[in-house]
Each structure stands twice: as C-alpha cells, then as structure tokens.
Design a protein around this motif. Sequence first.
Motif, mmCIF file in Angstrom:
data_model
loop_
_atom_site.group_PDB
_atom_site.id
_atom_site.type_symbol
_atom_site.label_atom_id
_atom_site.label_comp_id
_atom_site.label_asym_id
_atom_site.label_seq_id
_atom_site.Cartn_x
_atom_site.Cartn_y
_atom_site.Cartn_z
ATOM 1 N N ARG A 172 47.602 28.158 34.576
ATOM 2 C CA ARG A 172 48.758 27.470 35.181
ATOM 3 C C ARG A 172 48.431 26.945 36.576
ATOM 4 N NH1 ARG A 172 52.548 30.858 36.364
ATOM 5 N NH2 ARG A 172 51.686 32.836 35.675
ATOM 6 N N ASN A 173 47.136 26.943 36.931
ATOM 7 C CA ASN A 173 46.674 26.449 38.231
ATOM 8 C C ASN A 173 47.232 27.241 39.412
ATOM 9 O OD1 ASN A 173 45.133 24.286 37.108
ATOM 10 N ND2 ASN A 173 47.012 23.103 36.841
ATOM 11 N N VAL A 174 47.484 28.524 39.176
ATOM 12 C CA VAL A 174 47.866 29.417 40.275
ATOM 13 C C VAL A 174 46.581 29.893 40.956
ATOM 14 C CG1 VAL A 174 48.996 31.586 40.890
ATOM 15 C CG2 VAL A 174 49.962 30.150 39.081
ATOM 16 N N ARG A 175 46.494 29.746 42.273
ATOM 17 C CA ARG A 175 45.294 30.167 43.010
ATOM 18 C C ARG A 175 45.192 31.687 43.013
ATOM 19 N NH1 ARG A 175 47.792 26.581 46.257
ATOM 20 N NH2 ARG A 175 48.416 28.217 47.725
ATOM 21 N N MET A 176 43.953 32.176 42.939
ATOM 22 C CA MET A 176 43.713 33.622 42.945
ATOM 23 C C MET A 176 42.595 33.969 43.907
ATOM 24 S SD MET A 176 43.921 35.365 39.189
ATOM 25 C CE MET A 176 43.450 36.909 39.969
ATOM 26 N N ARG A 177 42.841 34.985 44.752
ATOM 27 C CA ARG A 177 41.794 35.535 45.604
ATOM 28 C C ARG A 177 41.828 37.050 45.482
ATOM 29 N NH1 ARG A 177 42.351 33.739 51.530
ATOM 30 N NH2 ARG A 177 44.531 33.304 51.030
ATOM 31 N N THR A 178 40.659 37.647 45.305
ATOM 32 C CA THR A 178 40.575 39.093 45.112
ATOM 33 C C THR A 178 39.514 39.690 46.017
ATOM 34 O OG1 THR A 178 41.283 38.935 42.805
ATOM 35 C CG2 THR A 178 40.123 40.937 43.444
ATOM 36 N N LEU A 179 39.848 40.833 46.618
ATOM 37 C CA LEU A 179 38.920 41.586 47.459
ATOM 38 C C LEU A 179 38.494 42.863 46.745
ATOM 39 C CD1 LEU A 179 40.334 41.542 51.114
ATOM 40 C CD2 LEU A 179 38.035 40.880 50.414
ATOM 41 N N GLY A 201 37.947 29.185 38.583
ATOM 42 C CA GLY A 201 38.477 28.794 39.883
ATOM 43 C C GLY A 201 38.913 29.917 40.800
ATOM 44 N N ALA A 202 38.865 31.164 40.357
ATOM 45 C CA ALA A 202 39.260 32.272 41.226
ATOM 46 C C ALA A 202 38.178 32.529 42.277
ATOM 47 C CB ALA A 202 39.500 33.541 40.406
ATOM 48 N N ALA A 203 38.588 33.041 43.426
ATOM 49 C CA ALA A 203 37.652 33.390 44.498
ATOM 50 C C ALA A 203 37.631 34.905 44.652
ATOM 51 C CB ALA A 203 38.067 32.736 45.809
ATOM 52 N N VAL A 204 36.434 35.483 44.721
ATOM 53 C CA VAL A 204 36.287 36.938 44.816
ATOM 54 C C VAL A 204 35.288 37.265 45.917
ATOM 55 C CG1 VAL A 204 35.776 39.074 43.576
ATOM 56 C CG2 VAL A 204 36.709 37.117 42.329
ATOM 57 N N ARG A 205 35.653 38.198 46.798
ATOM 58 C CA ARG A 205 34.769 38.634 47.863
ATOM 59 C C ARG A 205 34.728 40.147 47.921
ATOM 60 N NH1 ARG A 205 35.995 34.640 53.094
ATOM 61 N NH2 ARG A 205 35.386 32.684 52.060
ATOM 62 N N THR A 206 33.725 40.675 48.635
ATOM 63 C CA THR A 206 33.602 42.120 48.810
ATOM 64 C C THR A 206 33.395 42.454 50.280
ATOM 65 O OG1 THR A 206 31.186 42.210 48.562
ATOM 66 C CG2 THR A 206 32.491 42.335 46.546
ATOM 67 N N THR A 207 33.739 43.687 50.622
ATOM 68 C CA THR A 207 33.576 44.172 51.988
ATOM 69 C C THR A 207 33.174 45.635 51.939
ATOM 70 O OG1 THR A 207 34.714 44.566 54.092
ATOM 71 C CG2 THR A 207 36.046 44.693 52.108
ATOM 72 N N ALA A 208 32.429 46.085 52.928
ATOM 73 C CA ALA A 208 32.025 47.497 52.959
ATOM 74 C C ALA A 208 33.217 48.377 53.295
ATOM 75 C CB ALA A 208 30.909 47.700 53.982
ATOM 76 N N ALA A 209 34.036 47.915 54.243
ATOM 77 C CA ALA A 209 35.170 48.715 54.686
ATOM 78 C C ALA A 209 36.253 48.745 53.628
ATOM 79 C CB ALA A 209 35.732 48.135 55.990
ATOM 80 N N GLY A 210 36.973 49.859 53.585
ATOM 81 C CA GLY A 210 38.079 49.985 52.654
ATOM 82 C C GLY A 210 39.256 49.133 53.091
ATOM 83 N N THR A 257 32.307 38.984 52.160
ATOM 84 C CA THR A 257 31.272 38.078 51.642
ATOM 85 C C THR A 257 31.542 37.785 50.169
ATOM 86 O OG1 THR A 257 29.845 39.980 51.121
ATOM 87 C CG2 THR A 257 29.529 38.895 53.260
ATOM 88 N N ASP A 258 31.084 36.626 49.705
ATOM 89 C CA ASP A 258 31.300 36.242 48.311
ATOM 90 C C ASP A 258 30.676 37.262 47.364
ATOM 91 O OD1 ASP A 258 32.660 33.975 49.037
ATOM 92 O OD2 ASP A 258 30.908 32.677 48.943
ATOM 93 N N PHE A 259 31.373 37.552 46.281
ATOM 94 C CA PHE A 259 30.881 38.486 45.268
ATOM 95 C C PHE A 259 29.697 37.839 44.548
ATOM 96 C CE2 PHE A 259 32.212 42.164 42.564
ATOM 97 C CZ PHE A 259 31.203 42.082 41.637
ATOM 98 N N PRO A 260 28.508 38.445 44.644
ATOM 99 C CA PRO A 260 27.335 37.843 43.971
ATOM 100 C C PRO A 260 27.310 38.221 42.494
ATOM 101 C CG PRO A 260 26.671 39.813 45.159
ATOM 102 C CD PRO A 260 28.154 39.653 45.401
ATOM 103 N N VAL A 261 27.246 37.226 41.631
ATOM 104 C CA VAL A 261 27.184 37.521 40.202
ATOM 105 C C VAL A 261 25.747 37.509 39.684
ATOM 106 C CG1 VAL A 261 29.509 36.716 39.676
ATOM 107 C CG2 VAL A 261 27.617 35.085 39.705
#
Length: 349
Positions: A172-179, A201-210, A257-261
């Motif tokens: 449905r073209n809803v933007r998604m961002r996930t940490l 089209g979803a964007a996913v990133r990771t971080t060391a901190a909780g 940072t971007d989630f590396p696949v």
Amino acid sequence: MIRTGGSDTAESVAAGAAQVYACLLAREQATFQEIQAEVRCLPADAEKAVRALIGWGLLQGPSEEGHFHAVSPETARRVALSPLYQEVQGLQHAIAETSAAFDMLTPVYETHAGARGVPDLEEIHSLPAVRNLITGLAVDAQEEVLTSQPGGPRPEELIRESLAKAESLLQRNVRMRTLYQHSAQFDQGTIGYVEHVARRGAAVRTTAAGFPRVLIFDRRVAVLSLRGSREGALIARSPSVVDMAVQAFEHAWAVATDFPVSYDREVTQSTSNAIRSSIEQQLVDGISDKRISEGLGLSLRAVQRHIAEIMRELGARNRLHAGYLLCEKRLHKGSTPSDGSPETPAAQP
C-alpha cells in the motif's frame, strides 16, 4: 505440442493446460490417452496439465469410461468462489454482531468516563490483545510505520507474523523503517526478513546501543513497552508522548548503520568492534553482565565470553579492575567511547 523440457514452472504447466483445455473443448470428451495423442506430449506432462485443470475446476473426470469433460470458465468460477463468498458473508455477519455489541457498550463507557473519550494513555495487559491491536493499527496505517526491535534475534513465528504485516504495508506504499541491534545481523531468520522487505522499499538499520521496543503508526499512535510486564503494552495517543517517541526514534536512527544483508570481513569486524566498545563502556560504568546482555541483545554466555577476553587482554584480576584499567587506558589516549552507554530497553510487549 506441449514442450516443458522437464521444467515444472507455473508458466509451462499453464501453457500445457491451455492446449489440453482446447483439445477437450473441441472433442467434448476424451480419455487421457486421447488427450496425450492429441497434444503430442509425454505422459508426465499431460498428467500435470490435466491435474492443473481439475484443480482449477475447468475439467471434470475421469468418468467410469475414463473420459474427461471440459467445464466453462463461468461455471468453474462460480464453483470455486461459492465457498469464499460464504466465508465472506459469515465474516460480515460476525463483524456486524461484534460492532453492534460495541455500540451497545459505548454509552456505558461514555457515562462513566465522562467527556474523556478515547484515553491518551491506555494499558493493555494481554499479549494476544496487543498483537491483535498492532495488526489493526497496521491495517489502518496510511503513511509511515516506525518500529524498534531490541534484544537480538526474534522467534521465527514473530518474524513470519511481521513479514505478513510488512508485505501488506509496503504493497500500500506505506513507508517502513525498522531499528535492530547489531546482534540481529548474525541471525539467518532476521537476515531473510530484512532482504525481503528491503527489496520492497523498507529501510532497516542497526545500532550497538539498546533502544526501547516501540511501534509508531502515522505519528499518531505509539505502542510502547509496559513497565514490569512482558505480556502487555502502553498505547499512547497523546500527541506530546507520540512526538517524544518519534524524536527518540529519529535520534537513534541518525546514529545507526544500514543493516548489511551480505557480509565481508570489514563489515563483520566493524560490527564486532562496535559491540566490543559498548561492552567495554558498560564495564567502566559497572553494569552487570545480565543488564549488558539485555541491553545488547546478546546471550549472557556471549557477554561473559567477551568480558573474559577483555580481562585477559588487560591482565585484569576481576571486573572492577578491568573497568579501572579501561578507564585509565582511555584517559591516556585522551578519547571517549563513540557509542556511549546504551540505554537498557524496556520490557518487551
């Protein structure tokens, strides 16, 4: 002539089925051997085509004499859709009954709640209720969904459930961002999920901190962890609270940072260094092994293994001594850790 070349793709089966269907329409009825001879194909290919047509309801048989008969698409469509229509009607009836019950109880709520209306903050103490509410909010979302999933890898059941919701949103073209946290980068189930949604089209990133678990729908409703409960959630509709949750998410997103696949040595080393740096900082701060484990989404054993390695490298006698030596080492270098002390995530809904 059916030519599949041994391929069992849907396209090749459909092409063969079209030839068999045309054959039956021309002959009105035919045995399997007659069909095979007419379309000039191997028995296995003819069988695949016949099975497909029967599955679609376009072919009936074999009769006692071994004959197959073609059925018109309109008749087959009605036969196939009839149980679905009945199911839809049943669901519509259930929706109407449930809605009527809520309509009847709404005046009771309004009488006792006064003019408050829908509460700005509402506690939900049932995990199934929370999951159903999240599903409903995802269905209603129109613009953007922000999610944070601390704690490392998630169970396969939750990944499958999240994938279904994400598919619906992205279609449905809803933007998604996930940490996520860095530790999720090494889980195959999570990697598969990220690969799938990222292609759409979803964007996913990771971080060391909780970062606390949160889901934010269209920047108007936030689902937050409920303190002291792993089964419930706090539903925030207050614009001020939702804005604060969005700002906290954006701050964490900016330093993630971007989630590396796909992995190479440099990416893996960078992630390991970030995790190591965070553990060292928490040793300096005197954080317990258990809280470090929860904050980084790592197992307690993995955290203890990291700490034991750090202590060996420093020649530390114990955790306290290791924290002191790390602090002294940084003072000599005149530097401060890049990640800082991670925030311990709230209990997961």
